[in-house]
Write a protein that holds these residues in place. Structure first.
Motif, PDB file in Angstrom:
ATOM      1  N   ASP A 196       0.871  -1.172   0.000  1.00 25.51           N
ATOM      2  CA  ASP A 196       0.000   0.000   0.000  1.00 25.51           C
ATOM      3  C   ASP A 196       0.910   1.225   0.000  1.00 25.51           C
ATOM      4  N   SER A 197       1.029   1.879  -1.139  1.00 21.89           N
ATOM      5  CA  SER A 197       1.992   2.977  -1.251  1.00 21.89           C
ATOM      6  C   SER A 197       1.593   4.197  -0.427  1.00 21.89           C
ATOM      7  N   VAL A 198       0.313   4.399  -0.217  1.00 21.93           N
ATOM      8  CA  VAL A 198      -0.127   5.516   0.630  1.00 21.93           C
ATOM      9  C   VAL A 198       0.261   5.248   2.075  1.00 21.93           C
ATOM     10  N   ALA A 199       0.006   4.050   2.548  1.00 17.19           N
ATOM     11  CA  ALA A 199       0.362   3.689   3.929  1.00 17.19           C
ATOM     12  C   ALA A 199       1.872   3.682   4.128  1.00 17.19           C
ATOM     13  N   ASP A 200       2.612   3.219   3.129  1.00 21.37           N
ATOM     14  CA  ASP A 200       4.070   3.171   3.254  1.00 21.37           C
ATOM     15  C   ASP A 200       4.685   4.567   3.240  1.00 21.37           C
ATOM     16  N   LEU A 201       4.056   5.493   2.547  1.00 18.61           N
ATOM     17  CA  LEU A 201       4.512   6.874   2.603  1.00 18.61           C
ATOM     18  C   LEU A 201       4.439   7.387   4.039  1.00 18.61           C
ATOM     19  N   LEU A 202       3.377   7.058   4.739  1.00 12.61           N
ATOM     20  CA  LEU A 202       3.233   7.455   6.138  1.00 12.61           C
ATOM     21  C   LEU A 202       4.277   6.769   7.020  1.00 12.61           C
ATOM     22  N   LYS A 203       4.462   5.465   6.821  1.00  8.43           N
ATOM     23  CA  LYS A 203       5.354   4.693   7.681  1.00  8.43           C
ATOM     24  C   LYS A 203       6.808   5.134   7.583  1.00  8.43           C
ATOM     25  N   PHE A 204       7.242   5.455   6.371  1.00  5.93           N
ATOM     26  CA  PHE A 204       8.676   5.658   6.147  1.00  5.93           C
ATOM     27  C   PHE A 204       9.018   7.076   5.732  1.00  5.93           C
ATOM     28  N   SER A 205       8.090   8.005   5.931  1.00  5.03           N
ATOM     29  CA  SER A 205       8.250   9.368   5.419  1.00  5.03           C
ATOM     30  C   SER A 205       9.510  10.065   5.925  1.00  5.03           C
ATOM     31  N   LYS A 206       9.917   9.772   7.162  1.00  2.00           N
ATOM     32  CA  LYS A 206      11.073  10.469   7.716  1.00  2.00           C
ATOM     33  C   LYS A 206      12.366  10.121   7.003  1.00  2.00           C
ATOM     34  N   ARG A 207      12.370   8.995   6.273  1.00  2.00           N
ATOM     35  CA  ARG A 207      13.582   8.617   5.541  1.00  2.00           C
ATOM     36  C   ARG A 207      13.372   8.669   4.024  1.00  2.00           C
ATOM     37  N   ILE A 208      12.272   9.230   3.580  1.00  2.00           N
ATOM     38  CA  ILE A 208      12.041   9.383   2.144  1.00  2.00           C
ATOM     39  C   ILE A 208      12.571  10.748   1.704  1.00  2.00           C
ATOM     40  N   PHE A 209      13.628  10.732   0.901  1.00  3.89           N
ATOM     41  CA  PHE A 209      14.271  11.960   0.431  1.00  3.89           C
ATOM     42  C   PHE A 209      13.802  12.365  -0.963  1.00  3.89           C
ATOM     43  N   ASP A 210      13.379  11.380  -1.735  1.00  2.00           N
ATOM     44  CA  ASP A 210      12.983  11.637  -3.120  1.00  2.00           C
ATOM     45  C   ASP A 210      11.874  10.661  -3.474  1.00  2.00           C
ATOM     46  N   MET A 211      11.158  10.966  -4.530  1.00  2.00           N
ATOM     47  CA  MET A 211      10.012  10.151  -4.885  1.00  2.00           C
ATOM     48  C   MET A 211       9.867  10.053  -6.399  1.00  2.00           C
ATOM     49  N   HIS A 212       9.680   8.836  -6.899  1.00  2.00           N
ATOM     50  CA  HIS A 212       9.338   8.657  -8.293  1.00  2.00           C
ATOM     51  C   HIS A 212       7.818   8.529  -8.383  1.00  2.00           C
ATOM     52  N   LEU A 213       7.227   9.594  -8.862  1.00  2.34           N
ATOM     53  CA  LEU A 213       5.776   9.694  -8.994  1.00  2.34           C
ATOM     54  C   LEU A 213       5.339   8.839 -10.169  1.00  2.34           C
ATOM     55  N   LYS A 214       4.485   7.850  -9.890  1.00  4.23           N
ATOM     56  CA  LYS A 214       4.180   6.864 -10.915  1.00  4.23           C
ATOM     57  C   LYS A 214       2.908   6.109 -10.541  1.00  4.23           C
ATOM     58  N   ASN A 215       2.136   5.718 -11.542  1.00  7.21           N
ATOM     59  CA  ASN A 215       1.031   4.800 -11.303  1.00  7.21           C
ATOM     60  C   ASN A 215       1.238   3.573 -12.174  1.00  7.21           C
ATOM     61  N   VAL A 216       0.597   2.464 -11.777  1.00  5.36           N
ATOM     62  CA  VAL A 216       0.777   1.197 -12.486  1.00  5.36           C
ATOM     63  C   VAL A 216      -0.573   0.551 -12.750  1.00  5.36           C
ATOM     64  N   THR A 217      -0.584  -0.343 -13.731  1.00  2.00           N
ATOM     65  CA  THR A 217      -1.837  -0.938 -14.183  1.00  2.00           C
ATOM     66  C   THR A 217      -2.426  -1.935 -13.199  1.00  2.00           C
ATOM     67  N   VAL A 218      -1.583  -2.734 -12.547  1.00  2.00           N
ATOM     68  CA  VAL A 218      -2.047  -3.706 -11.552  1.00  2.00           C
ATOM     69  C   VAL A 218      -1.020  -3.814 -10.439  1.00  2.00           C
ATOM     70  N   ALA A 219      -1.472  -4.259  -9.272  1.00  2.00           N
ATOM     71  CA  ALA A 219      -0.586  -4.419  -8.117  1.00  2.00           C
ATOM     72  C   ALA A 219       0.048  -5.806  -8.151  1.00  2.00           C
ATOM     73  N   ALA A 220       0.870  -6.039  -9.161  1.00  2.00           N
ATOM     74  CA  ALA A 220       1.511  -7.336  -9.349  1.00  2.00           C
ATOM     75  C   ALA A 220       2.751  -7.147 -10.204  1.00  2.00           C
ATOM     76  N   ASN A 221       3.561  -8.176 -10.284  1.00  2.00           N
ATOM     77  CA  ASN A 221       4.814  -8.109 -11.030  1.00  2.00           C
ATOM     78  C   ASN A 221       4.605  -7.649 -12.464  1.00  2.00           C
ATOM     79  N   GLU A 222       3.493  -8.069 -13.063  1.00  2.00           N
ATOM     80  CA  GLU A 222       3.238  -7.717 -14.466  1.00  2.00           C
ATOM     81  C   GLU A 222       2.696  -6.303 -14.645  1.00  2.00           C
ATOM     82  N   GLY A 223       2.499  -5.587 -13.569  1.00  2.00           N
ATOM     83  CA  GLY A 223       2.027  -4.209 -13.673  1.00  2.00           C
ATOM     84  C   GLY A 223       3.022  -3.335 -14.415  1.00  2.00           C
ATOM     85  N   THR A 224       2.501  -2.413 -15.204  1.00  2.00           N
ATOM     86  CA  THR A 224       3.343  -1.511 -15.981  1.00  2.00           C
ATOM     87  C   THR A 224       2.925  -0.066 -15.741  1.00  2.00           C
ATOM     88  N   THR A 225       3.847   0.840 -16.038  1.00  2.00           N
ATOM     89  CA  THR A 225       3.552   2.263 -15.869  1.00  2.00           C
ATOM     90  C   THR A 225       2.408   2.695 -16.767  1.00  2.00           C
TER      91      THR A 225
END
Length: 281
Positions: A196-225
């Motif tokens: 859950d990228s929204v929840a992980d942003l909250l959990k680890f925000s203090k150590r997030i220095f940069d962000m690659h803004l991106k969405n994907v087609t599915v929440a799986a290995n085969e997901g693509t930008t």
């Protein structure tokens, strides 16, 4: 003399013109944005989005979408660039109202390559290096951040990445290292790993220095930008979380779809992100 046919034609054409006037074109000259209610984070573009374009072409696209921050890739500014070449690079960016705020991602396999990466970042004049080091070299990376006073953000690449598949995998390895070692949070690859990228942003925000803004087609290995508003990540919720954690870095759009003709997708994604930011205040 005005006939019924002329009247109808005039009315239809007028209605069409009025309608078209109110439809924003992604290729129009962007309107000036108000500073009121300005967010602490900045919209940027990750240099990898321009893999198939030279610097001039890339800057032209950035101008079309009115984005002014760039994460520098080595295919635009090679590692062995001279001081003169680096100065000319920054002058060209300045002429186009663009700031190069970081370098990378840079893959390294040993300490010598880490030394070269930090030396490159210092010569380029940025205080943020995006990297993918070996686990065994993390303590050394932490030493280099102290030596250079350059922050180092480790990039996650999803389920196929055996080193850093998601943000948590990075955090668990760096949480006790120098505070200048952090995360380049690729929210799309994080989602592909079932997170859950929204929840992980909250959990680890203090150590997030940069962000690659991106969405994907599915929440799986085969997901693509995909275009930012068309994927499985809830972007309005993500923007709200950016504000909640007071994220003050760059949100660097990394668009990996249609990479030989990316402008339409970049423009749609930039417009969508700005629309979400304006509409969720």
């Amino acid at each position: 003399m005005t006939t019924r046919r002329n009247f109808l034609q005039t009315g239809i054409l007028g209605l069409a013109a009025a309608t078209l006037t109110n439809i924003p074109s992604v290729f129009a000259v962007p309107a000036k944005r108000s500073a009121a209610g300005k967010d602490p984070f900045k919209l940027a573009i990750a240099g990898y989005s321009f893999l198939n374009f030279n610097l001039d072409e890339s800057l032209k696209m950035m101008k079309r979408v009115d984005v002014h921050y760039l994460c520098i890739k080595d295919f635009h500014l090679p590692f062995k660039s001279t001081a003169e070449e680096i100065a000319a690079f920054h002058a060209k960016l300045k002429d186009n109202n663009v700031t190069g705020y970081a370098v990378g991602p840079i893959y390294t396999k040993n300490k010598e390559e880490i030394d070269n990466a930090f030396d490159y970042a210092k010569r380029v004049g940025v205080d943020l290096l995006i990297g993918i080091p070996a686990h065994a070299d993390l303590e050394y990376v932490a030493q280099k951040t102290k030596e250079y006073n350059i922050r180092y953000a480790i990039h996650n690449h999803g389920p196929q990445d055996k080193l850093y598949p998601n943000a948590e995998s990075i955090y668990n390895l760096i949480k006790n290292l120098d505070h200048r070692v952090g995360i380049c949070f690729d929210m799309g690859h994080n989602k592909r790993d079932g997170r859950d990228s929204v929840a992980d942003l909250l959990k680890f925000s203090k150590r997030i220095f940069d962000m690659h803004l991106k969405n994907v087609t599915v929440a799986a290995n085969e997901g693509t930008t995909c275009e930012l508003g068309r994927g499985v990540i809830d972007i309005p919720a993500f923007v709200k979380m950016l504000r909640k954690v007071n994220y003050q870095g760059c949100c660097s759009l990394e668009y990996e779809k249609d990479m030989k003709d990316p402008l339409a997708g970049i423009a749609e994604s930039v417009g969508y992100f700005r629309g979400v930011c304006d509409g969720t205040r």
